[in-house]
Design an enzyme around this catalytic site. Structure first.
Site, PDB file in Angstrom:
ATOM      1  N   GLU A   7     -14.814   5.746  11.238  1.00  0.00           N
ATOM      2  CA  GLU A   7     -13.792   6.650  10.706  1.00  0.00           C
ATOM      3  C   GLU A   7     -14.343   8.072  10.667  1.00  0.00           C
ATOM      4  O   GLU A   7     -15.411   8.323  10.084  1.00  0.00           O
ATOM      5  CB  GLU A   7     -13.357   6.242   9.282  1.00  0.00           C
ATOM      6  CG  GLU A   7     -12.299   7.228   8.759  1.00  0.00           C
ATOM      7  CD  GLU A   7     -11.819   6.953   7.337  1.00  0.00           C
ATOM      8  OE1 GLU A   7     -11.994   5.844   6.823  1.00  0.00           O
ATOM      9  OE2 GLU A   7     -11.260   7.905   6.752  1.00  0.00           O
ATOM     10  N   HIS A  19     -14.771  -3.863   5.875  1.00  0.00           N
ATOM     11  CA  HIS A  19     -14.628  -2.519   5.312  1.00  0.00           C
ATOM     12  C   HIS A  19     -15.928  -2.087   4.630  1.00  0.00           C
ATOM     13  O   HIS A  19     -16.318  -2.661   3.611  1.00  0.00           O
ATOM     14  CB  HIS A  19     -13.487  -2.557   4.296  1.00  0.00           C
ATOM     15  CG  HIS A  19     -13.169  -1.261   3.660  1.00  0.00           C
ATOM     16  ND1 HIS A  19     -13.467  -0.989   2.342  1.00  0.00           N
ATOM     17  CD2 HIS A  19     -12.575  -0.154   4.151  1.00  0.00           C
ATOM     18  CE1 HIS A  19     -13.058   0.228   2.042  1.00  0.00           C
ATOM     19  NE2 HIS A  19     -12.509   0.764   3.124  1.00  0.00           N
ATOM     20  N   ARG A  20     -16.601  -1.118   5.237  1.00  0.00           N
ATOM     21  CA  ARG A  20     -17.925  -0.642   4.762  1.00  0.00           C
ATOM     22  C   ARG A  20     -18.952  -1.769   4.848  1.00  0.00           C
ATOM     23  O   ARG A  20     -19.918  -1.789   4.078  1.00  0.00           O
ATOM     24  CB  ARG A  20     -17.848  -0.067   3.345  1.00  0.00           C
ATOM     25  CG  ARG A  20     -16.719   0.933   3.148  1.00  0.00           C
ATOM     26  CD  ARG A  20     -16.668   1.514   1.734  1.00  0.00           C
ATOM     27  NE  ARG A  20     -15.386   2.174   1.487  1.00  0.00           N
ATOM     28  CZ  ARG A  20     -15.040   2.736   0.332  1.00  0.00           C
ATOM     29  NH1 ARG A  20     -15.890   2.750  -0.676  1.00  0.00           N
ATOM     30  NH2 ARG A  20     -13.851   3.308   0.180  1.00  0.00           N
ATOM     31  N   HIS A  45     -19.407   6.695   2.776  1.00  0.00           N
ATOM     32  CA  HIS A  45     -17.986   6.921   2.534  1.00  0.00           C
ATOM     33  C   HIS A  45     -17.710   8.297   1.949  1.00  0.00           C
ATOM     34  O   HIS A  45     -16.816   9.011   2.397  1.00  0.00           O
ATOM     35  CB  HIS A  45     -17.413   5.853   1.594  1.00  0.00           C
ATOM     36  CG  HIS A  45     -15.976   6.105   1.265  1.00  0.00           C
ATOM     37  ND1 HIS A  45     -15.582   6.821   0.153  1.00  0.00           N
ATOM     38  CD2 HIS A  45     -14.834   5.781   1.929  1.00  0.00           C
ATOM     39  CE1 HIS A  45     -14.262   6.917   0.139  1.00  0.00           C
ATOM     40  NE2 HIS A  45     -13.780   6.295   1.202  1.00  0.00           N
ATOM     41  N   GLU A 101     -16.705  -1.596  10.007  1.00  0.00           N
ATOM     42  CA  GLU A 101     -16.298  -0.203   9.816  1.00  0.00           C
ATOM     43  C   GLU A 101     -17.464   0.681   9.377  1.00  0.00           C
ATOM     44  O   GLU A 101     -18.301   0.244   8.589  1.00  0.00           O
ATOM     45  CB  GLU A 101     -15.220  -0.126   8.715  1.00  0.00           C
ATOM     46  CG  GLU A 101     -14.620   1.254   8.624  1.00  0.00           C
ATOM     47  CD  GLU A 101     -14.163   1.671   7.224  1.00  0.00           C
ATOM     48  OE1 GLU A 101     -14.642   1.121   6.223  1.00  0.00           O
ATOM     49  OE2 GLU A 101     -13.334   2.588   7.152  1.00  0.00           O
ATOM     50  N   GLN A 135     -10.852   5.745  14.012  1.00  0.00           N
ATOM     51  CA  GLN A 135      -9.779   5.948  13.025  1.00  0.00           C
ATOM     52  C   GLN A 135      -9.984   7.256  12.282  1.00  0.00           C
ATOM     53  O   GLN A 135     -11.115   7.728  12.123  1.00  0.00           O
ATOM     54  CB  GLN A 135      -9.761   4.782  12.035  1.00  0.00           C
ATOM     55  CG  GLN A 135     -11.134   4.494  11.485  1.00  0.00           C
ATOM     56  CD  GLN A 135     -11.171   3.585  10.280  1.00  0.00           C
ATOM     57  OE1 GLN A 135     -10.172   3.425   9.586  1.00  0.00           O
ATOM     58  NE2 GLN A 135     -12.334   3.017  10.002  1.00  0.00           N
TER      59      GLN A 135
HETATM   60  O1  G3P Z   1     -10.354   2.981   6.998  1.00  0.00           O
HETATM   61  C1  G3P Z   1      -9.507   2.302   6.151  1.00  0.00           C
HETATM   62  C2  G3P Z   1      -9.921   2.657   4.790  1.00  0.00           C
HETATM   63  O2  G3P Z   1     -11.315   2.586   4.804  1.00  0.00           O
HETATM   64  C3  G3P Z   1      -9.516   4.034   4.392  1.00  0.00           C
HETATM   65  O3  G3P Z   1      -9.907   4.313   3.127  1.00  0.00           O
HETATM   66  O4  G3P Z   1     -11.206   5.694   1.622  1.00  0.00           O
HETATM   67  O5  G3P Z   1     -11.973   3.394   2.124  1.00  0.00           O
HETATM   68  O6  G3P Z   1     -12.175   5.176   3.826  1.00  0.00           O
HETATM   69  P1  G3P Z   1     -11.382   4.649   2.671  1.00  0.00           P
HETATM   70 CA    CA Z   2     -12.791   4.106   5.835  1.00  0.00          CA
END
Ligand code: G3P
Ligand code: CA
Length: 321
Positions: free
Chosen positions: A165, A45-46, A87, A72, A206
């Site tokens: 995303e 994540h990131r 983000h 991601e 996503q």
């Molecule tokens: O993509 C899953 C999660 O990353 C969604 O929340 O705000 O961290 O992009 P956010």
């Molecule tokens: Ca995200």
């Protein structure tokens, strides 16, 4: 004396038993059952964003070193129409924008209070590349830059999958950008716009926006797997009927883990609708209540609730490696 000793033995036995039960509950399941499960999927994540500044090539490289299956990227668009990895819609949390461009903010009224924000879409790529995107995290990352998505793809390709995303398509629409088409054009340039195009670099797209996903699955005829993100903001989709509807345009859901914790039956609803399920977000800096650490928390969701994959800031703590 004998009575005292017996009481002590009973108390000791009770303490041991309750610790053992707590272990099972908190860890999700006994470790010896791990082997019977098939491999689960790890989405960084990131990037490895607990150990390096989020959405930098450093965080992406570290995620790959730590064994991520996918990395991601949250995508935003610059004033001159370039996709960048970030983000937030604004720059002040993760860069030194206030120092470099002190006057280039917009005043935004938030709940009756005027706030200053520096929006990505007000800056060209050349301007964004002057920002330090690492010092806020730690001084050893000083001078690290915001990557374009193209740079991220080049860095990750052949080593892990991509899990972009699409962020705030409605905002970018108002600024004249078609983010879905920009994303697909970039993938096409890399020959990654079809499923299986590069087995070493699978791509999953996503979004929280049903409109965006419906547009890609419908008029744009995107063949890549699409995942709908669900959380408090769009929880009207969280029902058996809602999941059946999601299945019309997506292959899976990315679910806020707190919704799932409150109602584990959601996994069954997703399975019944034929959707994969990937909860977010697991991070060592914010471990869910009742878990000893992020690894135990992830193990609970992966093996007890039996989700397919998850988003984590800590790829090195993923239990199934
Ligand atoms: O993509 C899953 C999660 O990353 C969604 O929340 O705000 O961290 O992009 P956010
Ligand atoms: Ca995200």
């Amino acid at each position: 004396m004998a009575e005292f000793s017996l009481r002590r033995v009973i108390l000791l036995a009770a303490a041991i038993t309750s610790s053992w039960i707590a272990l099972l509950v908190i860890d999700g399941l006994p470790t010896e059952t791990f082997a019977q499960y098939t491999k689960k999927t790890l989405v960084a994540h990131r990037g490895a964003s607990e150990d390096a500044p989020e959405h930098t090539l450093e965080a992406y490289r570290l995620a790959i070193e730590q064994g991520a299956d996918y990395v991601e990227q949250d995508l935003q668009i610059t004033k001159d129409g370039v996709l960048v990895c970030l983000h937030d819609l604004t720059l002040e949390r993760t860069t030194n924008i206030e120092e470099i461009f002190p006057d280039r903010y917009r005043e935004v009224n938030h709940a009756g209070v005027s706030e200053k924000h520096w929006f990505v879409f007000d800056f060209t790529l050349e301007e964004l590349k002057r920002l330090d995107a690492g010092s806020w995290f730690h001084k050893r990352f000083s001078g690290v830059r915001i990557p374009t998505w193209q740079e991220a793809i080049q860095e990750i390709r052949g080593k892990a999958g991509l899990f972009p995303e699409i962020k705030t398509p409605e905002v970018y629409g108002l600024h004249g950008f078609d983010i879905e088409r920009l994303v697909m054009a970039e993938l096409q340039r890399h020959g990654l716009d079809q499923p299986g195009a590069d087995p070493d670099t699978p791509v999953v797209i996503q979004s929280f926006s049903a409109d965006s996903l419906q547009k890609m699955a419908g008029e744009m005829k995107v063949a890549l797997p699409l995942v709908m993100l669900l959380g408090e903001r769009n929880r009207q989709w969280v029902s058996p009927a809602g999941f059946q509807k999601v299945k019309e345009f997506a292959v899976g859901i990315g679910l806020d883990k707190s919704l799932l914790r409150g109602n584990p039956t959601l996994v069954e609803w997703a399975r019944n609708a034929g959707l994969s399920i990937t909860p977010y977000t697991f991070r060592s800096s914010e471990v869910g209540k009742g878990f000893w650490n992020v690894r135990a928390e992830m193990a609970y969701y992966l093996y007890t609730l039996d989700v397919d994959a998850l988003f984590t800031n800590n790829p090195d703590q993923f239990p199934d490696k």
